[in-house]
Design an enzyme around this catalytic site. Structure first.
Site, PDB file in Angstrom:
ATOM      1  N   CYS A   1      30.778  43.953  23.789  1.00  0.00           N
ATOM      2  CA  CYS A   1      32.016  43.532  23.148  1.00  0.00           C
ATOM      3  C   CYS A   1      33.215  44.412  23.456  1.00  0.00           C
ATOM      4  O   CYS A   1      34.298  43.921  23.748  1.00  0.00           O
ATOM      5  CB  CYS A   1      31.804  43.383  21.656  1.00  0.00           C
ATOM      6  SG  CYS A   1      31.214  44.889  20.876  1.00  0.00           S
TER       7      CYS A   1
ATOM      8  N   HIS B   1      31.489  45.172  16.029  1.00  0.00           N
ATOM      9  CA  HIS B   1      32.039  44.275  17.029  1.00  0.00           C
ATOM     10  C   HIS B   1      33.479  44.674  17.327  1.00  0.00           C
ATOM     11  O   HIS B   1      34.134  45.361  16.545  1.00  0.00           O
ATOM     12  CB  HIS B   1      31.981  42.832  16.494  1.00  0.00           C
ATOM     13  CG  HIS B   1      32.177  41.809  17.553  1.00  0.00           C
ATOM     14  ND1 HIS B   1      31.518  41.821  18.753  1.00  0.00           N
ATOM     15  CD2 HIS B   1      32.960  40.685  17.573  1.00  0.00           C
ATOM     16  CE1 HIS B   1      31.878  40.777  19.488  1.00  0.00           C
ATOM     17  NE2 HIS B   1      32.775  40.064  18.782  1.00  0.00           N
TER      18      HIS B   1
ATOM     19  N   ASP C   1      37.981  36.072  20.745  1.00  0.00           N
ATOM     20  CA  ASP C   1      36.778  36.908  20.906  1.00  0.00           C
ATOM     21  C   ASP C   1      36.211  36.669  22.291  1.00  0.00           C
ATOM     22  O   ASP C   1      35.449  35.743  22.516  1.00  0.00           O
ATOM     23  CB  ASP C   1      35.742  36.561  19.834  1.00  0.00           C
ATOM     24  CG  ASP C   1      34.606  37.575  19.843  1.00  0.00           C
ATOM     25  OD1 ASP C   1      34.553  38.409  20.782  1.00  0.00           O
ATOM     26  OD2 ASP C   1      33.785  37.548  18.902  1.00  0.00           O
TER      27      ASP C   1
END
Lengths: 659, 321, 313
Positions: free
Chosen positions: A416, A460, A476
């Site tokens: 991430c 995250h 995202d």
């Protein structure tokens, strides 16, 4: 002189029994065991060995341990700890030294006094173990370790019959169980300190958790950590998996490698326009030793004791050294900061010069392609990650100086933070204000406990891009590479090689266990001064002052003491109705001067009483006759007669004799 | 004994005299003595006090570090310690001293005593008793009396009162001591100690004509025949004159010796020496199987022999003022 | 034996009272001992009178015999008394050419054994065996004694010269051991001023026969013994087994005997149930001679100490 003798005479202490010594050894073993998690492994092993040696010695070479053995052992322990920790003071070396001394104490456990001292300090050491971890498991372990300690003390008392270990353990457990109500009362109502009396403990080891900066690879440790980060219980339905973004840090500054949060931007809180549903929920956050409070995107207002930064990050007024609970409302759909002031825009476009030329070029190219369509550029970037041969892994190849270029064009692998970092960089390079947000995403919804469990592995990073007319919009990029990472319900970050060692039943068991942990965290470890004050809310007291707590504590103790005294004073009534009535009558008449003897037959007693009080002769004689009749003249009990006797005995009033 | 101990014992003696309710020097009481709440005292032991301090430190630490687990468990241990006080009380409450039995000994010997402790309907796991500088430890199972055995030193003849005894317990954790004083009203009879050596009593033969008629082989009287009378005792000649048989009633054969022991026979001796001498004579006569009589200033034991006679004489000597 | 009559029928009780009254008129100042003697006979036990000479042992035995209208024999125990002197002998009869058994004085209903401790152990045991089994064996032939069969034995405990004290184990054969003691001053005055005892004895009328005695025995068996009383009795027995001065405590048989005597005592006191008072009254006479004390201990003192120690339930 016997009286004096008894007081001044010191009874020579007999050596303790083998059974007692065994119990002391078990107690010490428990102490070592509960400390094992933070003691160096060599010390744990050595202490275990020392305990065995001590046991062997007492069994085969009884008597006093010579000084030439005790002194080197003690000095060796001291030296070892100083060498290992570089210090003797501080919590870690201190507790290690204390545990070591306790184990060595078994070498000179010969008298009752020795054992008592050893057991008392063992209790102290057991409690000290909770300073490093006050989880449920350790607490229960310590509570169980109290049992052999109490058994050691019990076994010291002289004159007992021999017992097996279970026979000895059950009463000790019973004593502890009987102590639970008082312990709970004290626990609930002993006023907590709002300020520590002396230096609050410094966290010796930084607990892994989200940090306020992010560089590639930082999160790896976190993403494989399955311990709980927080638990969230929602009022009503929990939001869907794609909406479970908990923001912690908003990062603006990028130096080419590292994203930095700074200290959070102060100033006017970014305006929020809720669109759609609002989630209200309560978060139970494990201790982070930081101030930041994660909140579901996007929190509408700060809870008590915390404030919102300009970017709607929540931070507490004090450090979170214990479990913290707070209630929040968040807008799940929102327009955030529709108008971007110039300062912020500049901050959102800031890039380090002379880094990552290829990425910049790619962004410029997109700008040319899409013109003013900022969202199109963002979609192109997502498309790049989705179709450009990118791979999600927790063990990516290391990156060079131009880390973004290296990632985008060479390695093509990361997790991430790589994606969020590269995406944000690309947006900024294309002239779109963007920022990195870190926090938690996803979590497992525990249906049994009706709450969302968020683990450290749910950490995250994602991006927010400012689009004209919409404000900050969450993108995202990791989801483009690995959609299941976002949508997954329960599995954690791990790379593809996942769950063969985590079968479903194990997961289920873990989730159930987590409920227990959550209750523990909420009910026990998180019970702080704040919650204590609101303890009486159900009774209409909004905030109970310490004086009221003390009053309740005192009255509760009085109540429990009364119950305990009632238990202590209660004697099983001996004999039947008539016998008890006779005993009471005898006690009463004894106060009026008529002595009674247990060996006297009732008939004789009543005749004597009749001679003692001639004026009541008739009543006394009929009492005697009645008693003899009901007790001795029949083989079956006569409840009617017994009650009559009891009534007559109760009503009998001896005359006041003036002598 | 050090000076401090001496001073302390002086204070205690004074306290016993002045404040009997405080030191609980209860006057002797009749058996059975049943312990109840008004006579059971509890104080923390030194260990109990030390442990309390330790607990306080632990609570303070737990509060300071806002460590709720430690606080909870400290409270648990503290509550268990407090509860042990009630257990200590219950260990003593309702217990009864039901009987004391003593053997009869001679002054100067230790008198073996047994004391019965009845537990009532409760098992008492650990009890201790301080009596006459000795400490006994024992346990009692519910409904089963236990018998303690001990020996008390005796010094003088007569009734010896029971010393005060302290029954106590530190059960279960040794943090509290519950105790009660027992002062049973029980007297132990101690026989006088016989003098080690001395003159024998006056030769019995000199006293042959004194006292009651001396039995012999002479027929003392005639009486009617009873079945079982030996034939040779039948007075045949005399019987011939009657319708029934007459028997010569023989006195018993003379015993080897008969001692007349008398308080008055000794001159120029104080009471204790007289008692010691008489005790020796009674002992010797009893052992040798003689018959003896004993004349004391206030009473007379006629000529007899045997255990019963011996005990009566010794009791009278023991209680001689 | 007929079915037990209801205790409300006072006929026998009145006759019993009359009998007791009569003996009391002879033996002055000893109502307790007289009642004990009657109790013993009602309970079908043997009586041991133990005291110094001249306090009325023989008078009591005679008065009992006269009151009870029973065959009465008296044996003077001496050192040369042989077992055959009390049991009897088989004599060869030339006429029939057979042995014929000549029963001794023991074949009677009430036997007074005077100074039993003067006889040789062999003779004593012949009597005691007969007392225990209700029969006598001569030359291998067993002869049943008449029923009921009572022995009233006397002995002087203080005079041991030339005597054979009954062994402890044999004392068990006697249900009660009673000491008569010197009469108190008033009784002694009455005794001295009154008529000759022997004359009074001659005037006694039998008030109780064998059948009446049977009936009284049956009635005594019908007295109520409550569980509470049994508890007390059991506690007493247990206390004798615990006492340090007692080598051998009371046997269950001794307990049964004590209970039987207590029942009879209760009956003689006009009750159809047994009270702890009855047991206490009978404990010393019924139990003290069965206790086997340690060295230097005094039986009766121990028995009284036990009575003082055991709580009445």
């Amino acid at each position: 002189m016997n009286f004096l003798y008894a007081l001044t005479h010191k009874v020579r202490e007999a050596p303790i029994s083998a059974g007692t010594f065994n119990l002391v050894c078990i107690t010490m073993a428990c102490v070592v065991a509960v400390h094992a998690s933070h003691l160096p492994i060599w010390l744990t092993l050595l202490l275990g060995f020392a305990l065995l040696a001590s046991h062997w010695r007492r069994r085969h070479r009884p008597g006093k341990t010579p000084m030439w053995l005790k002194l080197p052992l003690t000095l060796g322990l001291l030296a070892g700890i100083v060498v290992w920790y570089g210090n003797l003071f501080g919590r870690e070396p201190g507790s290690a030294f204390a545990v070591g001394l306790l184990v060595l104490k078994t070498f000179e456990c010969e008298t009752v006094r020795d054992v008592r001292v050893a057991v008392a300090f063992a209790c102290f050491a057991l409690m000290a173990a909770l300073l490093s971890d006050q989880g449920l498991v350790v607490t229960v372990a310590v509570a169980l370790a109290i049992v052999p300690a109490l058994m050691s003390l019990r076994s010291l008392e002289p004159g007992q019959a021999q017992r097996t270990i279970t026979q000895a353990a059950l009463p000790a457990l019973g004593l502890l169980a009987a102590a639970v109500p008082l312990a709970l009362l004290a626990f609930l109502f002993v006023p907590r300190l709002s300020e520590p009396l002396w230096g609050a403990p410094a966290a010796d080891t930084a607990k892994p958790g989200l940090s306020s900066s992010m560089s590639p690879g930082d999160l790896t440790e976190l993403l494989t950590d399955d311990s709980a980060a927080m638990r969230v219980s929602f009022d009503g339905v929990a939001p869907g998996p794609d909406q479970r973004y908990f923001r912690a840090f908003v990062m603006w500054n990028f130096d080419g490698r590292r994203w930095d949060h700074g200290y959070g931007r102060r100033g006017e809180v970014a305006g929020l326009l809720p669109q759609g549903p609002v989630a209200t929920y309560e978060i139970t956050l494990e201790a982070t030793h930081r101030r930041t409070l994660p909140a579901l995107d996007v929190p509408m207002a700060a809870p008590e004791g915390a404030r919102l930064s300009a970017d709607r990050e929540l931070s507490s007024n004090d450090r979170i050294d214990d479990v913290r609970r707070y209630r929040l409302s968040s807008a799940l759909g929102y327009g955030l900061q529709a108008d971007l002031d110039e300062n912020t825009r500049r901050l959102g476009l800031q890039l380090p010069p002379n880094f990552d030329p290829r990425a910049r070029a790619l962004a410029q190219q997109w700008r040319l392609t899409f013109g003013q369509n900022d969202e199109g550029i963002a979609r192109a970037a997502l498309g790049l990650f989705h179709d450009g041969g990118f791979r999600y892994t927790l063990a990516p190849a290391p990156l060079g100086r131009d880390s973004i270029d290296d990632f985008l064009f060479n390695t093509h692998e990361g997790f991430c933070e790589h994606y969020a970092s590269a995406f944000t960089f690309l947006m900024r390079a294309a002239g779109i204000p963007a920022r990195v947000v870190t926090g938690y995403q996803g979590g497992f919804y525990n249906r049994l406990g009706q709450y969302l469990l968020v683990r450290q592995s749910n950490a995250h990073a994602w991006s927010e891009v400012w689009l004209a007319g919409r404000g900050w919009v969450r993108f995202d990029p990791t989801g483009a590479v690995r959609p299941e990472r976002i949508a997954a319900d329960g599995t954690s970050a791990g790379d593809g090689s996942g769950p063969w060692y985590q079968p479903a039943w194990l997961q289920a068991a873990r989730n159930r266990w987590d409920i227990v942990n959550r209750l523990w965290a909420q009910g026990v470890t998180g019970f702080d001064a704040l919650r204590q004050r609101s303890l009486l809310q159900p009774f209409g007291v909004r905030e109970a002052p310490p004086s009221m707590l003390v009053t309740i504590l005192a009255s509760g103790i009085c109540l429990l003491a009364a119950i305990g005294l009632g238990w202590a004073l209660y004697r099983r009534p001996e004999g039947d109705v008539a016998q008890r009535a006779l005993a009471r009558l005898k006690a009463r008449l004894e106060r009026r001067g008529l002595a009674s003897r247990a060996s006297e037959a009732p008939g004789h007693y009543f005749s004597r009483a009749a001679r003692f009080w001639p004026s009541q002769r008739k009543e006394l004689e009929s009492l005697g006759t009645l008693y003899n009749h009901l007790t001795y003249a029949r083989s079956e009990p006569a409840p009617e007669l017994a009650r009559r006797f009891a009534r007559m005995a109760r009503e009998f009033r001896p005359p006041r004799v003036v002598k | 004994m050090t000076r401090v101990a001496r001073a302390w014992s002086a204070v205690l003696r004074r306290a016993e005299r002045r404040l009997p309710s405080l030191t609980r020097l209860r006057s002797p009481e009749a058996l059975p003595i049943v312990l109840h709440r008004r006579r059971i005292y509890i104080v923390p032991t030194g260990f109990g006090l030390g442990f309390t301090v330790l607990l306080a430190v632990m609570v303070l630490g737990a509060l300071n570090y806002s460590n709720n687990s430690a606080l909870l468990l400290t409270c648990l241990v503290g509550a268990a310690a407090a509860g042990s006080m009630l257990v200590a009380f219950r260990t003593l409450d309702g217990i009864a001293l039901t009987a004391i039995r003593a053997q009869t000994v001679v002054a100067g010997e230790d008198v073996p005593l047994t004391i019965d402790i009845a537990p009532g309907k409760r098992t008492r796991s650990s009890l201790q008793m301080d009596v006459a500088g000795r400490r006994l430890a024992f346990a009692v199972v519910s409904d089963v009396s236990v018998t303690l055995e001990l020996a008390l030193p005796t010094e003088q003849r007569g009734y010896m009162a029971m010393p005060r005894m302290r029954l106590f317990t530190t059960w279960p954790l040794g943090m509290f001591r519950a105790w009660s004083w027992l002062h049973p009203e029980h007297k132990v009879l101690v026989y006088p100690r016989a003098e080690a050596f001395g003159p024998p009593p006056r030769d019995p033969s000199l006293d042959a004509d004194r006292g009651r008629p001396h039995p012999g082989d002479e027929p003392a009287a005639l009486r009617m025949y009873r079945p079982g009378d030996p034939r040779r005792q039948i007075a045949w000649k005399l019987s011939a004159r009657h319708e029934f048989l007459l028997v010569k009633d023989m006195e018993q054969p003379a015993p080897e010796a008969e001692w007349q022991l008398s308080w008055q026979s000794m001159h120029g001796m104080d009471n204790e020496s007289r008692i010691a001498r008489l005790a020796r004579w009674v002992n010797e006569a009893h052992l040798a199987g003689y018959r003896w009589s004993l004349a004391l200033p206030d009473r007379l034991f006629d000529v007899a022999q045997g255990d019963e006679h011996f005990h009566r004489c010794m009791t009278a000597l023991a209680l001689q003022p | 034996m007929s079915a037990p009559e209801p205790i409300r029928d006072n006929t026998f009780k009145r006759r019993l009272d009359a009998g007791i009254e009569q003996v009391n008129s002879v033996l002055l100042g000893k109502p307790r001992q007289v009642k004990l003697a009657f109790t013993c006979l009602i309970a079908r036990g043997h009586l041991l009178l133990e005291d110094v000479p001249g306090v009325g042992k023989t008078t009591l035995a005679h008065a009992l015999a006269a009151t009870f209208d029973l065959d009465f024999q008296r044996i003077q125990f001496t050192s040369d008394l042989l077992p055959s002197d009390i049991i009897g002998v088989s004599v060869y009869e030339r006429d029939g050419g057979t042995f014929r058994f000549h029963p001794g004085p023991i074949f009677t209903r009430l036997l007074l054994a005077d100074e039993i401790n003067r006889a040789s152990p062999k003779t004593q045991s012949a009597l005691l065996e007969a007392m225990a089994e209700g029969q006598a064996t001569v030359d291998g032939v067993t002869h049943a004694l008449p029923q009921p069969f009572f022995v009233v034995a006397t002995q002087n405990p203080l005079d041991l010269a030339g005597t054979f004290p009954l062994p402890d184990s044999q004392l068990d054969r006697f249900m009660l051991r009673v000491s008569l003691d010197y009469p108190d001053a008033a009784a002694e005055r009455a005794l001295l001023s009154g008529a000759d005892r022997r004359d009074i004895l001659a005037q006694l009328q039998p008030t109780l026969d064998g059948a009446a005695l049977d009936m009284l025995h049956t009635q005594s068996l019908a007295t109520t013994v409550s569980p509470a009383l049994l508890d007390y009795l059991q506690a007493l027995l247990a206390a004798t087994r615990r006492h340090p001065d007692i080598r051998v405590g009371l046997s269950p048989r001794a307990g049964l005997s004590l209970l039987a005597a207590s029942r009879a005592w209760a009956l003689a006191s006009g009750r159809d149930y047994v009270l702890p008072e009855d047991i206490q009254a009978l404990f010393v006479p019924a139990a003290s001679h069965r206790l086997i004390p340690g060295k230097g201990a005094h039986r009766e003192a121990i028995a009284r100490a036990i009575l003082a120690e055991v709580a009445v339930g």
